[in-house]
Every structure is written in C-alpha cells, then in structure tokens.
Design a protein around this motif. Structure first.
Motif, PDB file in Angstrom:
ATOM      1  N   ILE A   2       7.438 -11.421  -6.829  1.00  0.00           N
ATOM      2  CA  ILE A   2       6.588 -11.024  -7.938  1.00  0.00           C
ATOM      3  C   ILE A   2       6.595  -9.504  -8.025  1.00  0.00           C
ATOM      4  O   ILE A   2       6.812  -8.810  -7.033  1.00  0.00           O
ATOM      5  N   VAL A   3       6.384  -9.015  -9.232  1.00  0.00           N
ATOM      6  CA  VAL A   3       6.165  -7.598  -9.469  1.00  0.00           C
ATOM      7  C   VAL A   3       4.836  -7.498 -10.202  1.00  0.00           C
ATOM      8  O   VAL A   3       4.667  -8.096 -11.260  1.00  0.00           O
ATOM      9  N   CYS A   4       3.895  -6.787  -9.608  1.00  0.00           N
ATOM     10  CA  CYS A   4       2.554  -6.642 -10.180  1.00  0.00           C
ATOM     11  C   CYS A   4       2.352  -5.190 -10.602  1.00  0.00           C
ATOM     12  O   CYS A   4       2.688  -4.279  -9.847  1.00  0.00           O
ATOM     13  N   ASN A   5       1.800  -4.992 -11.780  1.00  0.00           N
ATOM     14  CA  ASN A   5       1.511  -3.652 -12.280  1.00  0.00           C
ATOM     15  C   ASN A   5       0.004  -3.421 -12.259  1.00  0.00           C
ATOM     16  O   ASN A   5      -0.746  -4.235 -12.796  1.00  0.00           O
ATOM     17  N   PHE A   6      -0.394  -2.303 -11.660  1.00  0.00           N
ATOM     18  CA  PHE A   6      -1.821  -1.997 -11.501  1.00  0.00           C
ATOM     19  C   PHE A   6      -2.186  -0.658 -12.119  1.00  0.00           C
ATOM     20  O   PHE A   6      -1.394   0.285 -12.104  1.00  0.00           O
ATOM     21  N   GLU A   7      -3.413  -0.613 -12.607  1.00  0.00           N
ATOM     22  CA  GLU A   7      -3.975   0.623 -13.147  1.00  0.00           C
ATOM     23  C   GLU A   7      -5.411   0.756 -12.652  1.00  0.00           C
ATOM     24  O   GLU A   7      -6.019  -0.216 -12.216  1.00  0.00           O
ATOM     25  N   SER A   8      -5.924   1.958 -12.778  1.00  0.00           N
ATOM     26  CA  SER A   8      -7.310   2.246 -12.421  1.00  0.00           C
ATOM     27  C   SER A   8      -8.026   2.643 -13.707  1.00  0.00           C
ATOM     28  O   SER A   8      -8.084   3.814 -14.060  1.00  0.00           O
ATOM     29  N   ILE A   9      -8.543   1.658 -14.388  1.00  0.00           N
ATOM     30  CA  ILE A   9      -9.186   1.898 -15.682  1.00  0.00           C
ATOM     31  C   ILE A   9     -10.565   2.546 -15.474  1.00  0.00           C
ATOM     32  O   ILE A   9     -11.404   2.031 -14.745  1.00  0.00           O
ATOM     33  N   GLY A  10     -10.764   3.691 -16.133  1.00  0.00           N
ATOM     34  CA  GLY A  10     -12.065   4.371 -16.084  1.00  0.00           C
ATOM     35  C   GLY A  10     -12.321   5.203 -14.848  1.00  0.00           C
ATOM     36  O   GLY A  10     -13.386   5.801 -14.725  1.00  0.00           O
ATOM     37  N   HIS A  11     -11.358   5.242 -13.902  1.00  0.00           N
ATOM     38  CA  HIS A  11     -11.554   6.014 -12.677  1.00  0.00           C
ATOM     39  C   HIS A  11     -10.470   7.077 -12.504  1.00  0.00           C
ATOM     40  O   HIS A  11     -10.762   8.250 -12.394  1.00  0.00           O
ATOM     41  N   TYR A  12      -9.215   6.628 -12.438  1.00  0.00           N
ATOM     42  CA  TYR A  12      -8.106   7.535 -12.171  1.00  0.00           C
ATOM     43  C   TYR A  12      -6.955   7.240 -13.132  1.00  0.00           C
ATOM     44  O   TYR A  12      -6.927   6.198 -13.767  1.00  0.00           O
ATOM     45  N   ALA A  13      -5.991   8.159 -13.175  1.00  0.00           N
ATOM     46  CA  ALA A  13      -4.842   7.992 -14.067  1.00  0.00           C
ATOM     47  C   ALA A  13      -3.635   7.369 -13.358  1.00  0.00           C
ATOM     48  O   ALA A  13      -2.606   7.151 -13.982  1.00  0.00           O
ATOM     49  N   HIS A  14      -3.763   7.079 -12.055  1.00  0.00           N
ATOM     50  CA  HIS A  14      -2.595   6.559 -11.346  1.00  0.00           C
ATOM     51  C   HIS A  14      -2.299   5.101 -11.734  1.00  0.00           C
ATOM     52  O   HIS A  14      -3.194   4.321 -12.039  1.00  0.00           O
ATOM     53  N   LYS A  15      -1.011   4.806 -11.731  1.00  0.00           N
ATOM     54  CA  LYS A  15      -0.506   3.455 -11.988  1.00  0.00           C
ATOM     55  C   LYS A  15       0.559   3.203 -10.931  1.00  0.00           C
ATOM     56  O   LYS A  15       1.244   4.123 -10.507  1.00  0.00           O
ATOM     57  N   ILE A  16       0.702   1.940 -10.552  1.00  0.00           N
ATOM     58  CA  ILE A  16       1.731   1.643  -9.560  1.00  0.00           C
ATOM     59  C   ILE A  16       2.120   0.174  -9.677  1.00  0.00           C
ATOM     60  O   ILE A  16       1.308  -0.662 -10.083  1.00  0.00           O
ATOM     61  N   ALA A  17       3.353  -0.111  -9.367  1.00  0.00           N
ATOM     62  CA  ALA A  17       3.824  -1.495  -9.303  1.00  0.00           C
ATOM     63  C   ALA A  17       4.016  -1.867  -7.839  1.00  0.00           C
ATOM     64  O   ALA A  17       4.359  -1.016  -7.014  1.00  0.00           O
ATOM     65  N   VAL A  18       3.769  -3.122  -7.542  1.00  0.00           N
ATOM     66  CA  VAL A  18       3.926  -3.635  -6.182  1.00  0.00           C
ATOM     67  C   VAL A  18       4.819  -4.858  -6.238  1.00  0.00           C
ATOM     68  O   VAL A  18       4.611  -5.745  -7.071  1.00  0.00           O
ATOM     69  N   LYS A  19       5.829  -4.893  -5.371  1.00  0.00           N
ATOM     70  CA  LYS A  19       6.720  -6.046  -5.264  1.00  0.00           C
ATOM     71  C   LYS A  19       6.377  -6.811  -3.997  1.00  0.00           C
ATOM     72  O   LYS A  19       6.133  -6.210  -2.949  1.00  0.00           O
ATOM     73  N   VAL A  20       6.385  -8.140  -4.110  1.00  0.00           N
ATOM     74  CA  VAL A  20       6.158  -9.009  -2.958  1.00  0.00           C
ATOM     75  C   VAL A  20       7.195 -10.124  -3.052  1.00  0.00           C
ATOM     76  O   VAL A  20       7.373 -10.708  -4.117  1.00  0.00           O
ATOM     77  N   LYS A  21       7.885 -10.407  -1.951  1.00  0.00           N
ATOM     78  CA  LYS A  21       8.930 -11.434  -1.944  1.00  0.00           C
ATOM     79  C   LYS A  21       8.643 -12.484  -0.884  1.00  0.00           C
ATOM     80  O   LYS A  21       7.929 -12.223   0.094  1.00  0.00           O
ATOM     81  N   CYS A  22       9.257 -13.659  -1.080  1.00  0.00           N
ATOM     82  CA  CYS A  22       9.178 -14.733  -0.089  1.00  0.00           C
ATOM     83  C   CYS A  22      10.498 -15.497  -0.118  1.00  0.00           C
ATOM     84  O   CYS A  22      11.253 -15.384  -1.086  1.00  0.00           O
ATOM     85  N   PRO A  23      10.786 -16.287   0.913  1.00  0.00           N
ATOM     86  CA  PRO A  23      12.012 -17.097   0.897  1.00  0.00           C
ATOM     87  C   PRO A  23      12.028 -18.022  -0.321  1.00  0.00           C
ATOM     88  O   PRO A  23      10.994 -18.558  -0.720  1.00  0.00           O
ATOM     89  N   ARG A  24      13.203 -18.197  -0.902  1.00  0.00           N
ATOM     90  CA  ARG A  24      13.362 -19.013  -2.113  1.00  0.00           C
ATOM     91  C   ARG A  24      13.044 -20.480  -1.835  1.00  0.00           C
ATOM     92  O   ARG A  24      12.492 -21.172  -2.675  1.00  0.00           O
ATOM     93  N   ASP A  25      13.395 -20.956  -0.670  1.00  0.00           N
ATOM     94  CA  ASP A  25      13.147 -22.351  -0.307  1.00  0.00           C
ATOM     95  C   ASP A  25      12.030 -22.427   0.732  1.00  0.00           C
ATOM     96  O   ASP A  25      12.200 -21.997   1.866  1.00  0.00           O
ATOM     97  N   GLY A  26      10.895 -22.950   0.305  1.00  0.00           N
ATOM     98  CA  GLY A  26       9.802 -23.182   1.231  1.00  0.00           C
ATOM     99  C   GLY A  26       8.914 -21.993   1.531  1.00  0.00           C
ATOM    100  O   GLY A  26       8.013 -22.095   2.357  1.00  0.00           O
TER     101      GLY A  26
END
Length: 173
Positions: free
Chosen positions: A84-108
């Motif tokens: 998965i690729v998740c995009n995050f923001e800090s609404i109303g607090h900061y201007a930083h944005k960042i994406a986070v990748k998380v992987k797992c084995p395809r089978d199981g």
C-alpha cells in the motif's frame, strides 16, 4: 532520490523534518527518506510496527498527520509482494505531507489495519482487499466492497485473468 537539504524545496524540507522525528523514534523499522519533489516518502520495513508508527504520526504534537488523503494498493509480482501507499497531511497544524509505503508477501501475507487510527482507512483497506486480495490484520469488517462476495480473483493484480462468466453472464458483457 537524493538531494541535499539546501537543494530541497521548502515543502520537501518540512516533510524531511517530520520524517526525522519518525526515524528518531522507530530507527531501523523504516527506510531512509526519499526526497521525491512531488511526494516525499519512506517505507515501513518492519510491517508489524505499522500501527505504532501510524499512532505516532497522528498523535505526536510535532507531526499531527490527521488526514489520510489516500491509500492505494500496489502489486509487486517481481518482488513477490503486495503493498500500500498512503498519503498523509497535517490539516490545520503543519504544511508537511508524506507518503508511506508498506509491503507484505503476495501469498499469505498481511498488513496491520490502521482503521483504528484513521477512520478513512476502513474503506480504503476494504478496496485494497477487494482489488488485490491484500489482508489487513485487525480490520473490523474486511469484505469485498466493489466486487460481489463470490467474485473470482482480484482484478488489479498484474496476473489477473478475467473469468469468462459470472452466474451465467458473459464477462465482460
């Protein structure tokens, strides 16, 4: 993508500062920072720590990533993984944005659900499950959301073969 701090845009520098906070707390559980000018990112290397990292990103007063803008599934058949690729923001607090990748084995394999951290993840994780067959451990209602429950396969996997019929109806119709 490697850029020195003085070559990074202000937006990427702000994201790097947020990343440094996360790296200080979680060390080797995350990858090095990628200063991609469109969306800087890092990868969670220790998938079991994803929920702890997510809680830190949301609750730390210097981060306040209170908005999950998107969660997209990705198929990496050459690595034998889903992710998965998740995009995050800090609404109303900061201007930083960042994406986070998380992987797992395809089978199981599985990825811990963060629907308890960001409620919008509930729907996005169900979509990734439906389209890629990715299991989100701890999700409160992991079932198909776009395809019928008895649909065969996961339509966005790169090796997906469309079934010829569904309940006697030619596919695609």
């Amino acid at each position: 993508m490697e850029e020195s701090a003085n070559q990074m845009s202000l937006a990427v520098q702000q994201s790097k500062t947020a990343y440094d906070n996360i790296k200080e707390r979680f060390g080797d559980a995350i990858s090095e920072f990628d200063a991609n000018p469109t969306m800087p990112f890092f990868e969670v290397l220790d998938t079991k720590r994803w929920v702890d990292i997510a809680l830190h990103m949301r609750d730390n007063s210097l981060l306040r990533f209170n908005y999950m803008a998107c969660l997209s599934g990705v198929d990496y058949p050459e690595e034998g993984k889903l992710g998965i690729v998740c995009n995050f923001e800090s609404i109303g607090h900061y201007a930083h944005k960042i994406a986070v990748k998380v992987k797992c084995p395809r089978d199981g394999g599985s990825i811990p659900s963060v629907s308890c951290v960001w409620h919008t993840a509930n729907w996005h994780e169900r979509e990734a499950y439906d389209m890629y067959g990715m299991v989100f451990e701890g999700h409160p209602d992991l079932r198909r959301i776009l395809c019928p429950e008895d649909w065969t396969g996961y339509p966005l996997r790169k090796d997906y073969q469309v079934q010829e019929t569904y309940h006697g109806i030619k596919v695609p119709y």
